[in-house]
Design a protein around this motif. Structure first.
Motif, PDB file in Angstrom:
ATOM      1  N   ALA A  75      12.472  27.249  -4.475  1.00 20.32           N
ATOM      2  CA  ALA A  75      11.576  27.653  -3.383  1.00 20.32           C
ATOM      3  C   ALA A  75      12.310  27.592  -2.055  1.00 20.32           C
ATOM      4  CB  ALA A  75      10.348  26.760  -3.356  1.00 20.32           C
ATOM      5  N   ARG A  76      13.141  26.578  -1.853  1.00 19.67           N
ATOM      6  CA  ARG A  76      13.881  26.430  -0.607  1.00 19.67           C
ATOM      7  C   ARG A  76      14.873  27.577  -0.436  1.00 19.67           C
ATOM      8  NH1 ARG A  76      17.127  22.276   1.959  1.00 19.67           N
ATOM      9  NH2 ARG A  76      17.790  23.290   3.837  1.00 19.67           N
ATOM     10  N   GLN A  77      15.548  27.943  -1.529  1.00 19.53           N
ATOM     11  CA  GLN A  77      16.534  29.006  -1.438  1.00 19.53           C
ATOM     12  C   GLN A  77      15.890  30.334  -1.086  1.00 19.53           C
ATOM     13  OE1 GLN A  77      18.558  28.866  -5.170  1.00 19.53           O
ATOM     14  NE2 GLN A  77      19.698  27.021  -4.668  1.00 19.53           N
ATOM     15  N   GLU A  78      14.636  30.510  -1.457  1.00 26.35           N
ATOM     16  CA  GLU A  78      13.947  31.753  -1.163  1.00 26.35           C
ATOM     17  C   GLU A  78      13.368  31.763   0.240  1.00 26.35           C
ATOM     18  OE1 GLU A  78      11.087  32.148  -4.269  1.00 26.35           O
ATOM     19  OE2 GLU A  78      12.599  32.596  -5.772  1.00 26.35           O
ATOM     20  N   SER A  79      13.417  30.637   0.920  1.00 31.61           N
ATOM     21  CA  SER A  79      12.861  30.600   2.265  1.00 31.61           C
ATOM     22  C   SER A  79      13.973  30.504   3.310  1.00 31.61           C
ATOM     23  CB  SER A  79      11.855  29.447   2.382  1.00 31.61           C
ATOM     24  OG  SER A  79      12.482  28.216   2.089  1.00 31.61           O
ATOM     25  N   LEU A  80      14.134  29.379   3.940  1.00 31.70           N
ATOM     26  CA  LEU A  80      15.080  29.236   5.048  1.00 31.70           C
ATOM     27  C   LEU A  80      16.445  28.746   4.564  1.00 31.70           C
ATOM     28  CD1 LEU A  80      12.728  27.494   7.634  1.00 31.70           C
ATOM     29  CD2 LEU A  80      13.353  29.901   7.533  1.00 31.70           C
ATOM     30  N   SER A  81      17.495  29.243   5.196  1.00 27.37           N
ATOM     31  CA  SER A  81      18.852  28.770   4.894  1.00 27.37           C
ATOM     32  C   SER A  81      19.040  27.394   5.533  1.00 27.37           C
ATOM     33  CB  SER A  81      19.883  29.742   5.447  1.00 27.37           C
ATOM     34  OG  SER A  81      19.887  29.690   6.871  1.00 27.37           O
TER      35      SER A  81
END
Length: 150
Positions: A75-81
């Motif tokens: 989920a993190r990878q699909e959101s903000l760097s």
């Protein structure tokens, strides 16, 4: 728990002390040298959730670092760097400074304004508000639900 790293500090002494710490512990350093050793030890020993502070002569923290594990969730990878997350954290620090200085931020439809915190909700008016140039990064809730495409 707050602990102090005593002088003279060596890498091994600092690393051993930090390893005894638990998540949330704060270690105070009295010199720049021990602070630098502690920062290196946090990384090399892969310790997370521990804070190291450089203290001045009066015991106030003048510099601080907290170790964190890098999140690897999908989920993190699909959101903000990682870089974007750092920018958000910097914004949070700015907002903390706003609170300390008595500034409140109010969202008006598609703009963000600043007011003194002493202004009550009943007294808020556009005349006393200072517009904040958000460079297009702030959009009010109305913009999310606006389906008009003029």
């Amino acid at each position: 728990m707050e602990k102090t790293i005593q002088e003279p500090a060596t890498y091994q002494l600092v690393a051993d002390l930090l390893k005894q710490g638990a998540e949330g512990d704060i270690f105070g350093c009295l010199t720049e040298g021990s602070f630098d050793l502690a920062k290196v030890a946090l990384v090399k020993e892969k310790l997370s959730g521990i804070t190291v502070q450089l203290l001045d002569g009066d015991g106030y923290a003048v510099r601080q670092v907290t170790s964190k594990r890098r999140e690897k969730s999908v989920a993190r990878q699909e959101s903000l760097s990682d870089r974007q997350v750092k920018v958000v954290r910097a914004l949070e620090k700015v907002l903390m400074h706003c609170k300390r200085e008595g500034i409140q931020l109010i969202g008006y439809s598609d703009e963000l304004v600043a007011l003194p915190a002493s202004v009550s909700e009943e007294e808020i008016s556009a005349a006393s508000a200072v517009d904040i140039d958000c460079y297009g990064s702030y959009r009010g809730a109305d913009a999310i639900f606006d389906t008009d495409t003029d």
